[in-house]
Design a protein around this motif. Structure first.
Motif, PDB file in Angstrom:
ATOM      1  N   GLY A 465      93.228 205.577  55.927  1.00 52.93           N
ATOM      2  CA  GLY A 465      93.766 205.747  57.008  1.00 52.93           C
ATOM      3  C   GLY A 465      94.761 204.600  57.530  1.00 52.93           C
ATOM      4  O   GLY A 465      94.979 204.179  58.632  1.00 52.93           O
ATOM      5  N   ASP A 466      95.172 203.751  56.545  1.00 55.40           N
ATOM      6  CA  ASP A 466      96.165 202.620  56.758  1.00 55.40           C
ATOM      7  C   ASP A 466      97.354 203.274  57.165  1.00 55.40           C
ATOM      8  O   ASP A 466      98.082 203.926  56.290  1.00 55.40           O
ATOM      9  CB  ASP A 466      96.173 201.692  55.682  1.00 55.40           C
ATOM     10  CG  ASP A 466      94.760 201.012  55.446  1.00 55.40           C
ATOM     11  OD1 ASP A 466      93.693 201.523  56.002  1.00 55.40           O
ATOM     12  OD2 ASP A 466      94.527 200.024  54.654  1.00 55.40           O
ATOM     13  N   TRP A 467      98.205 202.659  58.029  1.00 52.81           N
ATOM     14  CA  TRP A 467      99.548 202.894  58.176  1.00 52.81           C
ATOM     15  C   TRP A 467     100.138 201.693  59.019  1.00 52.81           C
ATOM     16  O   TRP A 467      99.442 200.719  59.390  1.00 52.81           O
ATOM     17  CB  TRP A 467      99.446 204.133  59.104  1.00 52.81           C
ATOM     18  CG  TRP A 467      99.773 203.738  60.681  1.00 52.81           C
ATOM     19  CD1 TRP A 467     100.735 203.701  61.314  1.00 52.81           C
ATOM     20  CD2 TRP A 467      98.448 203.618  61.702  1.00 52.81           C
ATOM     21  NE1 TRP A 467     100.394 203.210  62.625  1.00 52.81           N
ATOM     22  CE2 TRP A 467      99.166 203.349  63.039  1.00 52.81           C
ATOM     23  CE3 TRP A 467      97.200 203.397  61.379  1.00 52.81           C
ATOM     24  CZ2 TRP A 467      98.419 202.987  64.080  1.00 52.81           C
ATOM     25  CZ3 TRP A 467      96.389 203.311  62.666  1.00 52.81           C
ATOM     26  CH2 TRP A 467      96.647 202.955  63.891  1.00 52.81           C
ATOM     27  N   PHE A 468     101.504 201.749  59.083  1.00 51.73           N
ATOM     28  CA  PHE A 468     102.139 200.685  59.654  1.00 51.73           C
ATOM     29  C   PHE A 468     103.714 201.263  60.199  1.00 51.73           C
ATOM     30  O   PHE A 468     104.005 202.482  59.794  1.00 51.73           O
ATOM     31  CB  PHE A 468     102.875 199.615  58.594  1.00 51.73           C
ATOM     32  CG  PHE A 468     103.640 200.085  57.573  1.00 51.73           C
ATOM     33  CD1 PHE A 468     104.978 200.142  57.777  1.00 51.73           C
ATOM     34  CD2 PHE A 468     103.068 200.664  56.354  1.00 51.73           C
ATOM     35  CE1 PHE A 468     106.060 200.668  56.671  1.00 51.73           C
ATOM     36  CE2 PHE A 468     103.749 200.984  55.375  1.00 51.73           C
ATOM     37  CZ  PHE A 468     105.161 201.018  55.496  1.00 51.73           C
ATOM     38  N   ASP A 469     104.195 200.865  61.157  1.00 53.11           N
ATOM     39  CA  ASP A 469     105.475 201.468  61.799  1.00 53.11           C
ATOM     40  C   ASP A 469     106.331 200.338  62.392  1.00 53.11           C
ATOM     41  O   ASP A 469     105.995 199.211  62.710  1.00 53.11           O
ATOM     42  CB  ASP A 469     105.076 202.242  62.821  1.00 53.11           C
ATOM     43  CG  ASP A 469     106.256 203.529  62.692  1.00 53.11           C
ATOM     44  OD1 ASP A 469     107.390 203.117  62.386  1.00 53.11           O
ATOM     45  OD2 ASP A 469     105.927 204.281  63.626  1.00 53.11           O
ATOM     46  N   VAL A 470     107.639 200.335  62.270  1.00 47.80           N
ATOM     47  CA  VAL A 470     108.720 199.715  63.072  1.00 47.80           C
ATOM     48  C   VAL A 470     109.528 200.456  63.983  1.00 47.80           C
ATOM     49  O   VAL A 470     110.137 201.259  63.650  1.00 47.80           O
ATOM     50  CB  VAL A 470     109.519 199.136  61.982  1.00 47.80           C
ATOM     51  CG1 VAL A 470     110.422 198.166  62.420  1.00 47.80           C
ATOM     52  CG2 VAL A 470     108.831 198.374  60.941  1.00 47.80           C
ATOM     53  N   ILE A 471     109.155 200.147  65.290  1.00 49.54           N
ATOM     54  CA  ILE A 471     109.726 200.898  66.570  1.00 49.54           C
ATOM     55  C   ILE A 471     110.792 200.045  67.287  1.00 49.54           C
ATOM     56  O   ILE A 471     110.481 199.164  67.701  1.00 49.54           O
ATOM     57  CB  ILE A 471     108.614 201.360  67.169  1.00 49.54           C
ATOM     58  CG1 ILE A 471     107.637 201.974  66.399  1.00 49.54           C
ATOM     59  CG2 ILE A 471     109.299 202.141  68.293  1.00 49.54           C
ATOM     60  CD1 ILE A 471     106.475 202.106  67.489  1.00 49.54           C
ATOM     61  N   VAL A 481     103.665 197.603  64.253  1.00 53.01           N
ATOM     62  CA  VAL A 481     102.460 197.991  64.297  1.00 53.01           C
ATOM     63  C   VAL A 481     101.630 198.165  62.973  1.00 53.01           C
ATOM     64  O   VAL A 481     102.258 198.971  62.217  1.00 53.01           O
ATOM     65  CB  VAL A 481     102.323 199.374  65.175  1.00 53.01           C
ATOM     66  CG1 VAL A 481     103.166 200.362  64.574  1.00 53.01           C
ATOM     67  CG2 VAL A 481     100.761 199.985  65.205  1.00 53.01           C
ATOM     68  N   VAL A 482     100.497 197.773  62.951  1.00 51.62           N
ATOM     69  CA  VAL A 482      99.560 198.011  61.793  1.00 51.62           C
ATOM     70  C   VAL A 482      98.272 198.467  61.978  1.00 51.62           C
ATOM     71  O   VAL A 482      97.733 197.870  63.052  1.00 51.62           O
ATOM     72  CB  VAL A 482      99.662 196.870  60.818  1.00 51.62           C
ATOM     73  CG1 VAL A 482      98.669 196.854  59.560  1.00 51.62           C
ATOM     74  CG2 VAL A 482     100.938 196.273  60.371  1.00 51.62           C
TER      75      VAL A 482
END
Length: 793
Positions: A465-471, A481-482
């Motif tokens: 369930g690893d994830w990342f985002d750029v907002i 966010v990581v």
């Protein structure tokens, strides 16, 4: 002295004054006949003249030199026949160090030594030679004659350079020998040239030292050589293996790794090399073929040493089928290196067939191929292909010792090829996962340069369930966010999707990092309560950061997540010191943010624990490797991601890995303008005019009307309903941003004004005329902002 040796004494003029019995037996002249005569009367010919020497009128020789040269001379026997003798001349000194005479010893040139010292010289396995001060051979032992490719009779009196032939190695020895004679110091040399009649290049460790008489004067030089060809070849093999360690597997690409292998082999090891892979290896999703009697390979790479080297019969990317008798097929079948040479029936047949194919393919027949070495590429018990090396330009063929060397290099290359194949397969899976769960396209923004990698786990536990985002946020700020959800499988993936959506929603409210994590912690606790039986396993870690390119400040808060690494423009790298917070779902403990002011060009690395943690791994050591990898030179931020993964990631990671790299940018002073506003309605016209003049300076007159209206409405609302101090800020980036800040915590709300209302239409106009608008809370107040698109240039 043995019976074959002679001794005589001459004065300083070269006249015989003493005559031994050995001299009588050797020359036939008695003492009465020899004493009183010049020594040169005994010569059959003058050295180097080839003619009979004439007796000097005075019967003497001039002062200043020995009566006979060192080395080999021809002497006339009393009965008239010629004798070839090896002469040694030693001066005798009188008062004042003047030469008073000479002691001359002579022996037949082919006479055998009987003294222990002479036997050691003659029977030494090392080539030993003696030279006079003019670098002419005076004496050689049997090993030296063999090394020089001639007999002692043909070599005596010749210089080393003349006998060995001019080459870089022999010239070096000649120069060093000259220095030995001139300086009286011993020297050591190593030469790689061909010495003597051997066809192959030899390597010699040569020791040279001066020869001195009883007074310490240098009268010659000696040379001893050690054939170190095998040691030199062993060093070359070790160097080739060492180079393979550093040059193979620089990228996680199958074809590139094959190209690196042939570049390593040609031209140092082979005149032509090729790498043929089994067809399934290049297809990341296809399983290995089994039970197929035909071995189908595909040419991945080949290289040639030059125009004289063989031409390939198989173009790059084309398939080929090896016949069972060919060396590559035998190597694949046996699982070990196969060496084939000219004269072997199967090899000659294979060369004839391959030569015909090359002639049809490129019009050139590979001639002169005398040896071939085929090595299977095997890694982790799987055969991936075969590497083929041939020689035709260099005369020496492959030997038995080359097979283990080739197998060692091939095993390293096979591991690199297998790693690349696994990476290709995992990357295909990761791309599918990214399209379904992660951001497909990162949003455009100017605050940060972004690069990322996501590698799903290849373990049997399944995708994690690893994830990342750029907002993007208001005011050109960007949120990064990581996160990592505990566990694997569908439940973890579903929780990851929920958290991704929740973070985007909370980020849109423009909460500070510590407040956002507090709300996210509540959400995870609620999800855990809903799961009931899975409460002990449900949990997550998260790292949330906000970067402002105007103030160049980075605010970071973590919930049980590894801290980010920070690479400064000066090349130093360290972990960001965070106030540790509990993992999401624990509850009851606060989260704290850390703020940093960063210079432009910093690289911030966000990652999940799969990159630095694992069974048997030390976290401190892994994070140290991460910092060292971030400092490695890279062409781009995207390339730096690959460098980090290769340096830090274990060969078989047991968990998902998310890596997000962000290089900071800063908005210059020409892109941001700030004006303090007095809480007086009469200030509004001046503020509008200031904004119009600023847009004129920015060459944005096209949006001046809308901007003037937005500034007027937002400033007026702040004066009426806000609390001083008031501040207006315009930011020119990809959009034009208008911000008005005041100290009132009350946020405005958009509503539709009724027909008879006198107010309530300002924010509605702002919302209609701009792309988007909103408000964000800050310490001691709020900020109302609006963005509008800029005209295309």
């Amino acid at each position: 002295m043995d019976d074959a040796s002679a001794a005589l004494v001459a004065d300083a003029r070269g006249v015989v004054t003493g005559w031994s019995e050995g001299a009588r037996r050797l020359t036939g002249f008695s003492a009465d006949e020899a004493v009183g005569r010049p020594v040169r009367d005994l010569l059959a010919e003058e050295p180097g003249s080839g003619e009979m020497a004439e007796e000097p009128d005075s019967g003497e020789i001039p002062h200043g030199g020995p009566p006979l040269p060192q080395g080999t001379v021809t002497v006339r026997h009393r009965d008239g026949h010629a004798l070839t003798l090896r002469i040694e001349v030693s001066p005798l000194y009188g008062p004042g160090d003047e030469t008073a005479g000479y002691v001359i010893t002579a022996a037949p040139a082919g006479a055998r030594e009987t003294s222990l010292g002479g036997l050691v010289f003659e029977q030494s396995s090392l080539p030993i030679s003696v030279f006079d001060t003019d670098h002419r051979f005076v004496r050689l032992n049997a090993a030296a004659c063999e090394a020089m490719g001639g007999s002692e009779e043909t070599l005596l009196g010749r210089t080393f350079l003349d006998a060995a032939g001019p080459s870089e190695g022999t010239r070096s020895i000649d120069r060093n020998m000259r220095e030995v004679v001139e300086t009286g110091r011993s020297m050591r040399d190593e030469t790689y040239s061909q010495v003597g009649a051997g066809p192959d290049e030899q390597t010699w460790d040569v020791e040279m030292w001066p020869l001195r008489d009883t007074t310490g004067r240098v009268v010659g030089a000696a040379l001893a050589g050690l054939d170190s060809t095998e040691q030199h070849r062993a060093r070359l093999r070790l160097a080739l293996i060492d180079e393979a360690t550093t040059s193979l597997g620089t990228t996680l690409d199958v074809v590139r790794t094959a190209e690196e292998l042939v570049a390593l082999l040609v031209p140092d090891f082979a005149d032509f090399a090729a790498v043929d892979l089994l067809d399934w290896v290049l297809d990341a999703e296809a399983p290995p073929l089994r039970g197929d009697p035909d071995v189908v390979v595909r040419r991945a790479a080949h290289a040639s040493a030059g125009p004289r080297a063989p031409a390939t019969a198989v173009p790059l990317g084309r398939t080929d089928v090896y016949p069972p008798y060919s060396p590559p097929a035998r190597a694949l079948r046996a699982g070990r290196a196969v060496l084939a040479r000219t004269g072997e029936k199967d090899f000659d047949r294979w060369m004839a067939e391959r030569g015909a194919e090359a002639l049809r393919a490129c019009g050139a027949r590979p001639t002169g191929i005398h040896s071939e070495l085929a090595v299977p590429l095997r890694a982790r018990g799987i055969t991936l292909g075969v590497a083929v090396a041939v020689r035709n330009v260099r005369p020496d063929g492959f030997v038995a010792d080359d097979a283990p060397l080739a197998e060692e290099i091939a095993s390293r290359a096979a591991v690199c090829v297998d790693n690349a194949r696994r990476f290709a397969r995992e990357r295909a899976t990761a791309l599918t996962l990214q399209h379904s769960l992660l951001p497909r396209v990162l949003p455009g923004q100017a605050a940060l340069e972004i690069a990322h990698r996501y590698l799903p786990s290849a373990s049997a536990a399944g995708i994690g369930g690893d994830w990342f985002d750029v907002i993007p946020l208001s005011g050109t700020r960007v949120a990064l966010v990581v996160g990592d959800v505990v566990g694997h499988g569908i439940p973890s993936t579903a929780t990851m999707g929920r958290l991704c959506t929740a973070v985007r929603t909370l980020a849109d409210v423009d909460l500070p990092p510590e407040e956002l994590l507090t709300h996210l912690d509540d959400l995870v606790a609620h999800l855990a309560a809903d799961e009931r039986e899975d409460v002990p396993e449900l949990g997550a870690t998260c790292l949330y950061a906000v970067y402002d390119p105007v103030s160049r400040r980075l605010a970071v808060a973590g919930a049980g997540h590894p801290p980010p690494a920070l690479l400064m423009p000066d090349g130093t790298c360290r972990l960001v010191p965070l106030n540790p917070g509990p993992p999401l779902g624990v509850g009851g403990l606060p989260f704290e943010a850390t703020e940093l002011e960063l210079p432009e060009g910093c690289v911030v690395a966000f990652y999940t624990d799969g990159l630095v943690e694992g069974r048997g791994r030390d976290v401190d050591h892994s994070t140290g490797e991460l910092c060292r990898a971030l400092k490695a030179p890279a062409e781009s931020l995207d390339a730096l991601c690959d460098v980090v993964l290769k340096a830090v990631l274990p060969e078989e990671p047991g968990d998902d890995v998310a890596l997000l790299l962000a290089r900071t940018r800063a908005l210059g002073a020409g892109q941001v303008a700030v004006r303090d506003v007095s809480p007086d309605p009469g200030e509004v016209p001046a503020v509008r005019q200031w904004a119009v003049d600023l847009l004129s300076d920015w060459e944005l007159e096209d949006v001046a009307f809308v901007t003037e209206l937005v500034v007027s409405e937002l400033v007026t609302n702040a004066i009426r309903y806000g609390e001083p101090p008031l501040r207006l800020r315009l930011i020119r980036d990809r959009t034009l941003i208008c911000e008005v800040s005041d100290c009132s915590p009350t946020s405005p709300h958009l509503r539709r004004a009724h027909a008879f209302d006198e107010g309530g239409r300002g924010l509605l106009l702002v919302a209609q005329l701009t792309q988007r608008w909103g408000s964000r809370q800050a310490d001691g107040g709020k900020t109302i902002w609006a963005e509008q698109a800029l005209p295309r240039r």
